[in-house]
Design an enzyme around this catalytic site. Structure first.
Site, mmCIF file in Angstrom:
data_model
loop_
_atom_site.group_PDB
_atom_site.id
_atom_site.type_symbol
_atom_site.label_atom_id
_atom_site.label_comp_id
_atom_site.label_asym_id
_atom_site.label_seq_id
_atom_site.Cartn_x
_atom_site.Cartn_y
_atom_site.Cartn_z
ATOM 1 N N SER A 83 8.054 15.531 -30.947
ATOM 2 C CA SER A 83 9.455 15.367 -30.575
ATOM 3 C C SER A 83 10.281 15.028 -31.822
ATOM 4 C CB SER A 83 9.574 14.316 -29.470
ATOM 5 O OG SER A 83 10.836 14.370 -28.852
ATOM 6 N N ASP A 137 7.842 21.924 -20.692
ATOM 7 C CA ASP A 137 8.654 21.073 -21.547
ATOM 8 C C ASP A 137 10.115 21.499 -21.482
ATOM 9 O OD1 ASP A 137 9.370 19.179 -23.430
ATOM 10 O OD2 ASP A 137 8.478 20.230 -25.130
ATOM 11 N N HIS A 185 6.482 17.605 -21.816
ATOM 12 C CA HIS A 185 6.824 17.069 -23.130
ATOM 13 C C HIS A 185 5.685 16.246 -23.732
ATOM 14 C CE1 HIS A 185 9.696 16.411 -26.287
ATOM 15 N NE2 HIS A 185 9.543 15.112 -26.235
#
Length: 322
Positions: free
Chosen positions: A134, A270, A297
């Protein structure tokens, strides 16, 4: 609510919103754990790191956020230790186990890149692998562009190449959920697909946020206890300072500058679309991609049966070539 969505808009994990917490019983245990080393950065702050295991493959992990912790990487050793991977956890400045500062000037991407470099030097890492998830994936790309000479391999996990591109997809996912919730109540929300961020945020109820989390963030129910602990330790107090930079972040013109062998990992569910992952694979010269078919995610948790074999395959292939 608007600030929450703004934070989420920067691929910061807005579904797990929190502010600076008091420490719990795990805090002292973490600081006293084997392999822990506090590293001085910027000449005045200490950041927490921990070496896990021993092996010829050195892997430094960059967590998401900003403001998350290393804790959601705690399932890495069970999958990687037997493969000869030596893991390095690290909590970035202003994260749970590291120092906190009210200085707003620390909140810029170049400074965070230099923090990673100071951590690398403090740990004595050379010819190592860097995995960023991320926000950490964005930071990993920035680091690889500036300090390729130290890297043997680069892995980005669940991150795209341009904030406006993957945030547009995120807003669409929110709009779809809002539309479904409205339909259940016999209502219609006009203009969901084109309304601005401020207007859209007014429709993101706790129920909408919970569904987004379950569909696109963490698909396991119940959530693993380790993961839940990591989310309880997120610090968002300072995240607003870096929002303008993150909303505008665009690495697309620099993808071709990444010379390090690279693996880009995405996930079917995601909020970062798989098309972003394919675009990165096409534009980074020495790059492979993998899409976790069951993951969202946090695919290392909700699709470990695909996430870790893909990671191990890349590490072994790069080792054979290196």
């Amino acid at each position: 609510m608007l600030l929450r969505l703004l934070v989420s808009a920067c691929f910061i994990l807005g579904s797990f919103w929190s502010v600076a917490q008091t420490t719990d019983s795990s805090y002292a245990a973490k600081l006293a754990a084997p392999g822990v080393q506090m590293i001085r950065v910027d000449g005045k702050y200490n950041v927490w790191t921990q070496k896990i295991g021993q092996g010829h493959i050195k892997l430094l992990l960059l967590h998401g956020g900003p403001g998350n912790t290393h804790e959601y990487f705690e399932n890495f050793p069970e999958h990687l230790a037997k493969e000869g991977v030596e893991i390095y956890y690290y909590d970035q400045l202003n994260s749970y186990h590291s120092d906190k500062t009210e200085d707003k000037d620390v909140w810029n991407i170049p400074r965070f890149v230099e923090e990673v470099e100071q951590v690398r030097r403090g740990l004595g890492l050379e010819n190592f692998y860097l995995l960023g998830h991320s926000w950490g994936g964005m930071l990993a790309l920035e680091y690889a562009a500036k300090y390729p000479q130290h890297l043997k391999g680069l892995i980005t996990s669940d991150i795209g190449y341009k904030a406006t591109v993957f945030n547009k997809h995120r807003y669409q996912l929110y709009a779809n959920i809002i539309r479904r919730h409205a339909a259940k109540e016999g209502k219609t929300v006009v203009g969901l697909d084109t309304m601005g961020l401020k207007t859209l945020s007014t429709f993101i109820t706790p129920a909408v946020q919970a569904e987004f989390r379950q569909l696109h963030m963490m698909r396991l129910t119940p959530e693993p206890a380790t993961f839940t602990r990591s989310q309880a330790h997120i610090i968002r107090k300072y995240a607003g300072y870096i929002l303008p930079t993150m909303v505008a972040w665009d690495f697309s013109d620099r993808l071709a500058s990444i010379t390090t062998p690279t693996l880009v990992i995405g996930s079917t569910y995601d909020f970062v679309p798989t098309e972003d992952i394919a675009y990165m694979q096409r534009h980074i010269p020495n790059c492979q991609k993998y899409i976790c078919p069951e993951g969202s995610h946090y695919a290392m948790w909700d699709d470990p049966q695909h996430y870790f074999p893909a990671l191990i395959k890349f590490l072994k292939k790069t080792e054979r070539k290196g």
